[in-house]
Design a protein around this motif. Structure first.
Motif, PDB file in Angstrom:
ATOM      1  N   SER A 150       4.228   5.877   1.769  1.00  0.00           N
ATOM      2  CA  SER A 150       5.413   6.057   0.925  1.00  0.00           C
ATOM      3  C   SER A 150       5.580   7.502   0.481  1.00  0.00           C
ATOM      4  CB  SER A 150       5.330   5.149  -0.306  1.00  0.00           C
ATOM      5  OG  SER A 150       5.269   3.803   0.085  1.00  0.00           O
ATOM      6  N   VAL A 151       4.472   8.162   0.141  1.00  0.00           N
ATOM      7  CA  VAL A 151       4.556   9.557  -0.323  1.00  0.00           C
ATOM      8  C   VAL A 151       4.460  10.548   0.836  1.00  0.00           C
ATOM      9  CG1 VAL A 151       3.666   8.979  -2.608  1.00  0.00           C
ATOM     10  CG2 VAL A 151       2.084   9.762  -0.834  1.00  0.00           C
ATOM     11  N   ARG A 152       4.452  10.010   2.067  1.00  0.00           N
ATOM     12  CA  ARG A 152       4.411  10.824   3.287  1.00  0.00           C
ATOM     13  C   ARG A 152       3.191  11.737   3.330  1.00  0.00           C
ATOM     14  NH1 ARG A 152       9.369  10.915   6.237  1.00  0.00           N
ATOM     15  NH2 ARG A 152      10.910   9.654   5.197  1.00  0.00           N
ATOM     16  N   ARG A 153       2.063  11.206   2.864  1.00  0.00           N
ATOM     17  CA  ARG A 153       0.812  11.950   2.944  1.00  0.00           C
ATOM     18  C   ARG A 153       0.436  12.121   4.409  1.00  0.00           C
ATOM     19  NH1 ARG A 153      -2.525   9.477  -1.063  1.00  0.00           N
ATOM     20  NH2 ARG A 153      -1.409  10.888  -2.423  1.00  0.00           N
ATOM     21  N   PRO A 154       0.099  13.338   4.836  1.00  0.00           N
ATOM     22  CA  PRO A 154      -0.247  13.548   6.253  1.00  0.00           C
ATOM     23  C   PRO A 154      -1.425  12.677   6.673  1.00  0.00           C
ATOM     24  CG  PRO A 154      -0.008  15.647   5.105  1.00  0.00           C
ATOM     25  CD  PRO A 154       0.027  14.574   4.061  1.00  0.00           C
ATOM     26  N   ALA A 179      -2.760   2.347   2.154  1.00  0.00           N
ATOM     27  CA  ALA A 179      -1.942   2.768   3.295  1.00  0.00           C
ATOM     28  C   ALA A 179      -0.479   2.817   2.900  1.00  0.00           C
ATOM     29  CB  ALA A 179      -2.148   1.819   4.474  1.00  0.00           C
ATOM     30  N   LEU A 180      -0.026   1.845   2.092  1.00  0.00           N
ATOM     31  CA  LEU A 180       1.372   1.808   1.665  1.00  0.00           C
ATOM     32  C   LEU A 180       1.706   2.992   0.773  1.00  0.00           C
ATOM     33  CD1 LEU A 180       4.074   0.384   1.602  1.00  0.00           C
ATOM     34  CD2 LEU A 180       3.190  -1.118  -0.199  1.00  0.00           C
ATOM     35  N   VAL A 181       0.808   3.320  -0.152  1.00  0.00           N
ATOM     36  CA  VAL A 181       1.047   4.477  -1.030  1.00  0.00           C
ATOM     37  C   VAL A 181       1.062   5.763  -0.209  1.00  0.00           C
ATOM     38  CG1 VAL A 181       0.039   5.880  -2.875  1.00  0.00           C
ATOM     39  CG2 VAL A 181       0.163   3.393  -3.116  1.00  0.00           C
ATOM     40  N   ASP A 182       0.068   5.943   0.674  1.00  0.00           N
ATOM     41  CA  ASP A 182       0.008   7.157   1.503  1.00  0.00           C
ATOM     42  C   ASP A 182       1.246   7.289   2.381  1.00  0.00           C
ATOM     43  OD1 ASP A 182      -2.431   7.717   0.405  1.00  0.00           O
ATOM     44  OD2 ASP A 182      -3.604   7.058   2.123  1.00  0.00           O
ATOM     45  N   ALA A 241       2.926   0.171   7.086  1.00  0.00           N
ATOM     46  CA  ALA A 241       2.092   1.314   6.713  1.00  0.00           C
ATOM     47  C   ALA A 241       0.744   1.269   7.414  1.00  0.00           C
ATOM     48  CB  ALA A 241       1.904   1.350   5.199  1.00  0.00           C
ATOM     49  N   MET A 242       0.132   0.097   7.473  1.00  0.00           N
ATOM     50  CA  MET A 242      -1.191  -0.020   8.093  1.00  0.00           C
ATOM     51  C   MET A 242      -1.146   0.287   9.587  1.00  0.00           C
ATOM     52  SD  MET A 242      -2.723  -3.323   6.092  1.00  0.00           S
ATOM     53  CE  MET A 242      -4.291  -3.328   6.919  1.00  0.00           C
ATOM     54  N   THR A 243      -0.108  -0.182  10.263  1.00  0.00           N
ATOM     55  CA  THR A 243      -0.037   0.097  11.702  1.00  0.00           C
ATOM     56  C   THR A 243       0.326   1.556  11.967  1.00  0.00           C
ATOM     57  OG1 THR A 243       2.258  -0.699  11.807  1.00  0.00           O
ATOM     58  CG2 THR A 243       0.512  -2.269  12.339  1.00  0.00           C
ATOM     59  N   ALA A 244       1.156   2.142  11.104  1.00  0.00           N
ATOM     60  CA  ALA A 244       1.527   3.552  11.286  1.00  0.00           C
ATOM     61  C   ALA A 244       0.353   4.485  11.011  1.00  0.00           C
ATOM     62  CB  ALA A 244       2.695   3.914  10.368  1.00  0.00           C
TER      63      ALA A 244
END
Length: 195
Positions: free
Chosen positions: A9-13, A4-7, A75-78
């Motif tokens: 951070s890179v603004r993966r949809p 979740a943090l990587v996704d 990241a997990m909550t978003a």
């Protein structure tokens, strides 16, 4: 958490399952965690100058660990919004569990800003037939059900819930979305779409 943090951070949809719509939540909590993290980083730099050289590596590991946990939580909550389809509303809290509510049993949904002690999926202390499902103690919406649904907690106890408190970033839009889905679910208009 790391995925979740990587996704994030890179603004993966964010991908939502087919035939589902998302309801975002907990942006206020993420803003608070961000603010605390920034203060911790500034404090960490200042403290690093006072830490004996032999312990600086350990201090750096601590600061990086806290940073990863804080941002990972954000990241997990978003990346776990509430999800709704034609039959079910899934109230999700990232790492703090989730609750599936059958839309056919939704009698009313309304805005009601309040607070329920603690976080995640939990009992409401002053109501025997109510639960809350939110990242923080703050709630902004209330679901009243036509029939009680069993809610089982981590420690094994169960509550027959007729009322559910939860939160959304845009409560009025969430009320409209849930009402539309509930109407599609059982064909009858539900009441209580208070704004």
């Amino acid at each position: 958490m790391l995925r979740a943090l990587v996704d994030w951070s890179v603004r993966r949809p964010l991908t939502v399952p087919a035939k589902h719509e998302s309801i975002r939540h907990s942006s206020d909590v993420r803003m608070m965690v961000w603010a605390i993290t920034v203060v911790d980083l500034i404090t960490g730099v200042v403290v690093d100058g006072m830490v004996p050289p032999a312990y600086r590596a350990l201090h750096l590991v601590w600061v990086v660990g806290v940073l990863i946990l804080s941002l990972g939580f954000c990241a997990m909550t978003a990346r776990t919004p509430h999800l709704i389809n034609e039959t079910t509303l899934r109230l999700r809290t990232g790492p703090l569990r989730e609750l599936a509510v059958p839309l056919a049993q939704v009698r009313t949904v309304r805005q009601a800003h309040g607070a329920v002690t603690s976080h995640g999926l939990r009992r409401v202390l002053d109501e025997d037939d109510a639960v809350a499902c939110s990242v923080s103690s703050a709630t902004s919406l209330v679901l009243d059900l036509t029939q009680a649904v069993p809610v089982t907690f981590r420690k094994g106890s169960t509550v027959m819930a007729r009322r559910i408190y939860f939160s959304a970033d845009e409560p009025s839009k969430a009320v409209q979305l849930i009402n539309r889905a509930a109407v599609r679910s059982d064909g009858d208009r539900i009441t209580g779409a208070g704004t």
